[in-house]
Design a protein around this motif. Structure first.
Motif, PDB file in Angstrom:
ATOM      1  N   ARG A 122       4.358  15.118   0.192  1.00  0.00           N
ATOM      2  CA  ARG A 122       4.537  13.799   0.787  1.00  0.00           C
ATOM      3  C   ARG A 122       5.564  13.075  -0.070  1.00  0.00           C
ATOM      4  NH1 ARG A 122       2.723   8.451   1.141  1.00  0.00           N
ATOM      5  NH2 ARG A 122       2.311   7.850   3.287  1.00  0.00           N
TER       6      ARG A 122
ATOM      7  N   MET B 182       9.549   8.378  -3.991  1.00  0.00           N
ATOM      8  CA  MET B 182       8.179   8.508  -4.497  1.00  0.00           C
ATOM      9  C   MET B 182       7.597   9.832  -4.013  1.00  0.00           C
ATOM     10  SD  MET B 182       5.364   6.762  -5.724  1.00  0.00           S
ATOM     11  CE  MET B 182       3.760   7.531  -5.930  1.00  0.00           C
TER      12      MET B 182
ATOM     13  N   SER C 230       4.269  11.778  -3.822  1.00  0.00           N
ATOM     14  CA  SER C 230       2.820  11.664  -4.015  1.00  0.00           C
ATOM     15  C   SER C 230       2.182  13.024  -4.160  1.00  0.00           C
ATOM     16  CB  SER C 230       2.154  10.968  -2.836  1.00  0.00           C
ATOM     17  OG  SER C 230       2.909   9.933  -2.350  1.00  0.00           O
ATOM     18  N   ALA C 231       2.799  14.021  -3.523  1.00  0.00           N
ATOM     19  CA  ALA C 231       2.268  15.373  -3.621  1.00  0.00           C
ATOM     20  C   ALA C 231       3.391  16.338  -3.305  1.00  0.00           C
ATOM     21  CB  ALA C 231       1.122  15.560  -2.627  1.00  0.00           C
ATOM     22  N   GLY C 232       3.359  17.491  -3.937  1.00  0.00           N
ATOM     23  CA  GLY C 232       4.329  18.518  -3.611  1.00  0.00           C
ATOM     24  C   GLY C 232       5.227  18.887  -4.781  1.00  0.00           C
TER      25      GLY C 232
ATOM     26  N   PRO D 139       2.474   9.615  -9.013  1.00  0.00           N
ATOM     27  CA  PRO D 139       1.299   8.777  -9.285  1.00  0.00           C
ATOM     28  C   PRO D 139       1.114   8.489 -10.774  1.00  0.00           C
ATOM     29  CG  PRO D 139       0.748  10.476  -7.705  1.00  0.00           C
ATOM     30  CD  PRO D 139       2.150  10.764  -8.176  1.00  0.00           C
TER      31      PRO D 139
ATOM     32  N   VAL E 180       3.817  17.633  -8.301  1.00  0.00           N
ATOM     33  CA  VAL E 180       2.654  16.760  -8.308  1.00  0.00           C
ATOM     34  C   VAL E 180       1.505  17.485  -7.641  1.00  0.00           C
ATOM     35  CG1 VAL E 180       1.684  14.559  -7.561  1.00  0.00           C
ATOM     36  CG2 VAL E 180       4.077  14.685  -8.242  1.00  0.00           C
TER      37      VAL E 180
END
Lengths: 479, 177
Positions: free
Chosen positions: A180, A190, A192-194, A212, A227
């Protein structure tokens, strides 16, 4: 039950009788192994739904008229789900933003939606600040994007696969799902994941990837960020330097080439072992290679030194770092499409100062052994995602150009060049569109064959090309 | 701190939601309803996120979310009287335990599934897309593809067999690396 899986599927599909479902339930309870098998099947069932329904919705939303889909504001009331709207009243204010994000994520799993105009990248051609460059086997969970699509402020969400996008500043981002990634502006993003790899060319320093647990601020470099689900961020620097700032403690530090750090969710930082494994799947795409025949082996570009490995049947391909602006003219031996199997066919040229290029080294060197009878040979094709502007195949030019890519000329041993023509000669050809290079290399126990490929470093949209032309004009004027 | 929490929740939820949906769908067999329940679970998880042990990893989060899901599934079943689903009420805990044992692999399994799905072609792929993309029941798939319902069931069953084999061999390969 005769066929357990068939019975379970029938149950999961809601197509079994009560008696059949009871039978499944009893089977599950019979022992933990059965329960595990059931969970495995159920997991495929649920995950497949998540994957395919996201994909289908994204397709649909492209077809549907925009006005038919209510725009989603960052507020529950505008969402067509009354139940969620009611829930709003129970939310603590501090957690409201959190809930809004969770709800946004869930929308992908429950209702078709489209972001408002200015947030819909596909709709803002011309006004975005990045361009989707490549999409490889992606299962989207959010909006679906295609190559050459302009992207502005918005969110890229994928379940699997790899996406590459180029910012107008030249920042080159490759993203692997599940991920994301939010584009806040041309300078700030930004994750958030990946897993993400960033190549930041000179001039675009200051580019930020927030996670984060930490912010990563580029200082002219190539770096990777991973992340994980725990919000743990691993940051690796492949080249150059980045500044990392803990989100919790605001403490800063600089990390350089070959170093990696991990930020845990509470903001604590620790140095970790430099391990690039998590980035391997994405980096042929990140390196600008569209396809290559099986005789090519990609070698990681870091640490930045020539790793001339020996193999009888493989050509090693070494991307030599990120896009650079030439500070002096670069002499190449091949500059035009065609077949080359003799030295007098070469088409020498100079690539002008200021041109933006990216270079790769192709290397073929069979293992040394005595008593070799026939010379080893290997052939293959490789396609780059940008036109090849020159090939360097002769010793003098190879050595001259080595310094430009940060390699020491001394690392190139003598007699590593192409021997075009002759009985056991090398042959190369460059396609009409300049993107595909085909080679037939033989190396009769000399030093090995070496080709430096110089590829156009300019990217995507007309804006960038236009800038380049402008720069070309300015250069001529100043000369 | 708040922003951190938002981002953290987002990161955890992004990776977990398909597993939670899978758990819900074991009992709530209609996808649209299952997705409604999933939405409730997210709402509860957000509200209770401050109770989640912040030192926990994604595995802990998955287990935590599945426990929330269990209560939401029970709530849902109470509001409906679907006879077929009832028998599995007794198994909800057992299934939750089984999901918990799979939790460390869920991410790998999802990756593997995405890869394995690429092998699905032709009629099999079409059946899967209709079933999972469009949420069609067997009878409708059969009708729309001019097959018998039995055919569709067999195709689905075979697809699952080969997907599971493919996932297992991919996991074994990863483990062996």
């Amino acid at each position: 039950m005769k066929d357990v899986q068939a019975a379970i599927l029938e149950h999961l599909n809601g197509e079994s009788s009560a008696a059949q479902s009871r039978e499944v339930s009893e089977w599950i309870q019979a022992n933990p192994e059965n329960a595990r098998q059931f969970a495995e099947i159920a997991l495929v069932h649920g995950q497949m739904r998540s994957m395919l329904s996201g994909k289908r919705r994204a397709q649909d939303s492209g077809v549907l008229n925009e006005s038919a889909i209510p725009p989603v504001e960052p507020d529950f009331d505008s969402r067509p789900n009354a139940k969620a709207a009611r829930r709003k009243t129970r939310l603590k204010p501090a957690l409201f933003a959190l809930a809004a994000i969770a709800a946004c994520l869930l929308i992908a799993a429950s209702i078709t939606f489209k972001r408002s105009d200015e947030q819909t990248p596909g709709q803002v051609a011309g006004s975005g600040f990045a361009t989707i460059r490549q999409v490889s086997e992606v299962v989207w969970t959010g909006e679906e994007y295609s190559p050459d699509e302009r992207v502005g402020n918005g969110i890229i969400e994928l379940d699997s696969g790899i996406v590459r996008l180029i910012f107008d500043s030249g920042v080159d981002i490759t993203l692997e799902g599940p991920a994301r990634y939010e584009l806040v502006s041309g300078e700030q993003t930004m994750l958030s994941a990946g897993v993400l790899m960033a190549n930041v060319p000179p001039g675009a320093e200051g580019f930020r990837v927030d996670t984060p647990s930490a912010r990563v601020i580029d200082l002219g470099t190539s770096f990777g960020v991973n992340v994980g689900a725990e919000g743990v961020a691993d940051i690796l620097v492949f080249d150059g330097q980045v500044e990392v700032v803990s989100s919790n403690t605001d403490s800063e530090m600089r990390i350089g080439e070959g170093e990696s750090v991990r930020f845990t969710s509470n903001g604590a930082m620790q140095k970790t072992e430099f391990n690039v494994r998590r980035f391997e799947r994405m980096w042929s795409i990140a390196s600008g290679i569209s396809s290559a025949s099986s005789s090519f082996r990609l070698t990681p570009p870091w640490p930045r030194r020539v790793r001339l490995r020996e193999s009888d049947d493989e050509i090693f391909l070494l991307p030599e770092g990120y896009v650079i602006d030439l500070e002096s003219p670069l002499a190449v031996n091949v500059s035009k499409p065609g077949e080359y199997d003799a030295t007098d066919q070469l088409t020498p040229a100079e690539i002008a100062t200021g041109e933006r290029v990216r270079t790769y080294l192709l290397h073929f060197s069979p293992e040394e052994r005595s008593g070799r009878e026939a010379p080893n040979s290997v052939s293959g094709s490789i396609t780059f995602d940008q036109p090849v502007v020159g090939l360097i195949v002769l010793q003098d030019e190879l050595v001259q150009s080595a310094s430009l890519t940060g390699l020491r000329a001394g690392e190139l041993q003598p007699r590593r060049q192409l021997e075009l023509g002759g009985e056991n000669g090398d042959r190369i050809s460059l396609s009409e569109d300049l993107r595909t290079l085909t080679v037939e290399l033989s190396s009769p126990g000399r030093g090995g064959d070496l080709i430096r490929v110089v590829v156009d470093g300019e990217h995507g949209p007309d804006g960038v090309m236009e800038r380049r032309r402008r720069r070309g004009r300015e250069n001529r004027i100043s000369e | 701190m708040e922003n951190n929490q938002v981002a953290r929740f987002t990161a955890l939820w992004t990776q977990t939601q398909s597993s939670v949906l899978a758990y819900i769908a074991t009992t709530v067999t209609n996808f649209a309803d299952a997705e409604d329940v999933l939405q409730k679970v997210a709402g509860v998880a957000v509200n209770k996120f401050d109770q989640f042990d912040l030192t926990g990893d994604s595995r802990a989060f998955t287990c935590w979310a599945i426990r929330i899901a269990k209560f939401e599934v029970l709530n849902y079943l109470r509001s409906k009287s679907t006879d077929r689903a009832r028998p599995l009420i007794d198994s909800l805990d057992t299934i939750a335990d089984a999901f918990e044992t799979l939790a460390p692999q869920m991410d790998d399994r999802r990756h593997a599934l995405a890869e394995c799905m690429k092998q699905m072609q032709g009629r099999t792929k079409e059946v899967l897309v209709r079933r999972y993309g469009d949420g069609m029941k067997t009878s409708r798939i059969a009708e729309s593809m001019k097959l018998s319902p039995g055919n569709v069931s067999v195709i689905l069953n075979r697809a699952y067999k080969s997907l599971r084999n493919c996932i297992d061999s991919r996991l074994a390969m990863e483990a062996g690396q």
